[in-house]
Design a protein around this motif. Sequence first.
Motif, PDB file in Angstrom:
ATOM      1  N   TRP A 166     -35.045  23.797  39.874  1.00 48.52           N
ATOM      2  CA  TRP A 166     -35.732  23.611  41.153  1.00 48.52           C
ATOM      3  C   TRP A 166     -36.536  22.324  41.268  1.00 48.52           C
ATOM      4  N   ARG A 191     -35.780  24.270  50.374  1.00 46.29           N
ATOM      5  CA  ARG A 191     -36.762  23.268  49.980  1.00 46.29           C
ATOM      6  C   ARG A 191     -38.064  23.433  50.757  1.00 46.29           C
ATOM      7  N   VAL A 248     -33.295  19.097  40.826  1.00 45.51           N
ATOM      8  CA  VAL A 248     -32.337  19.342  41.912  1.00 45.51           C
ATOM      9  C   VAL A 248     -32.874  20.503  42.743  1.00 45.51           C
ATOM     10  N   THR A 249     -33.041  20.256  44.028  1.00 48.49           N
ATOM     11  CA  THR A 249     -33.532  21.291  44.939  1.00 48.49           C
ATOM     12  C   THR A 249     -32.559  21.418  46.106  1.00 48.49           C
ATOM     13  N   PRO A 250     -31.639  22.358  46.040  1.00 47.54           N
ATOM     14  CA  PRO A 250     -30.675  22.521  47.135  1.00 47.54           C
ATOM     15  C   PRO A 250     -31.377  22.745  48.471  1.00 47.54           C
ATOM     16  N   SER A 272     -25.358  23.526  47.118  1.00 50.10           N
ATOM     17  CA  SER A 272     -25.346  23.479  48.588  1.00 50.10           C
ATOM     18  C   SER A 272     -24.515  22.306  49.096  1.00 50.10           C
ATOM     19  N   ASP A 273     -24.157  21.405  48.202  1.00 47.95           N
ATOM     20  CA  ASP A 273     -23.366  20.221  48.549  1.00 47.95           C
ATOM     21  C   ASP A 273     -21.874  20.563  48.521  1.00 47.95           C
ATOM     22  N   SER A 297     -28.980  27.837  50.750  1.00 47.39           N
ATOM     23  CA  SER A 297     -27.963  28.710  50.155  1.00 47.39           C
ATOM     24  C   SER A 297     -26.886  29.077  51.174  1.00 47.39           C
ATOM     25  N   ASP A 302     -26.103  20.965  42.422  1.00 50.79           N
ATOM     26  CA  ASP A 302     -26.544  21.175  43.794  1.00 50.79           C
ATOM     27  C   ASP A 302     -25.440  21.901  44.546  1.00 50.79           C
ATOM     28  N   PHE A 344     -25.771  26.399  39.167  1.00 52.08           N
ATOM     29  CA  PHE A 344     -27.114  26.002  39.596  1.00 52.08           C
ATOM     30  C   PHE A 344     -28.149  26.260  38.514  1.00 52.08           C
ATOM     31  N   CYS A 373     -23.529  27.629  50.592  1.00 50.31           N
ATOM     32  CA  CYS A 373     -22.819  28.320  49.509  1.00 50.31           C
ATOM     33  C   CYS A 373     -22.182  29.603  50.014  1.00 50.31           C
TER      34      CYS A 373
END
Length: 225
Positions: free
Chosen positions: A86, A49, A89-91, A139-140, A94, A137, A131, A97
């Motif tokens: 993007w 982000r 939703v903006t992870p 990354s969650d 990475s 998201d 994604f 992940c």
Amino acid sequence: MEPIRIFYFSDVLCVWAYIAQIRLDELKTTFEDKIAIAQHFVPVFGVAREKLENRWRDRGGLQGYSDHVQEVAKKFDHITVHPDIWTHVTPFSSTSCHLFLHAIQLLETKGLVERNQQVFEKATWAFREAFFTKLADVSDRKVQFGIAEELKLPIAAIEAQIDSGEAYAQLSQDFELVKEHTVTVSPTLIFNEGRQKLNGNVGYRVIEANIRELLHNPSGEQSWC
């Protein structure tokens, strides 16, 4: 003859790696046991982000980057990208992940899942697709577990690889290889014990030509060129 070792570095959130997956699949089909591809991660979007907001501040911010990704995707018929990529939703990163995927890779390495099922590769693709097409998201951790459940992977076993620190060790090894080979781009292919490198959006025929040259002139043999 030993298979040609190829290091493949990518970031799950990178659109070029998303595009390039079809090339990787084609290489495996064409060359089969003549090549051995070792997949590693490079954290291009380790601080996603903040990086995008800073680098695209004068070009429309996240919306500008979203427009860029969509324009890129339009050139390739084999992928789909959500129109709100993007922006809605903006992870954050990475790296989360990559850690989770290394935990899945360890299950495969240890024989805790069927090796012929290629669960690591399937999971990596599932993360990318979730994604880019569904705005998940990834990354969650909750989303990661959701994807793993859809793939029918053992959640407790994945958690164990992370809790033990072993998945972190795998990720740290990636960081060391990134430094060793000066990898800054996703995707990057490294051949010939680090002497050849292909960065970014490289066409399949170029990659294929590099492999065929190595097959024709194995490492250690002299070549006039």
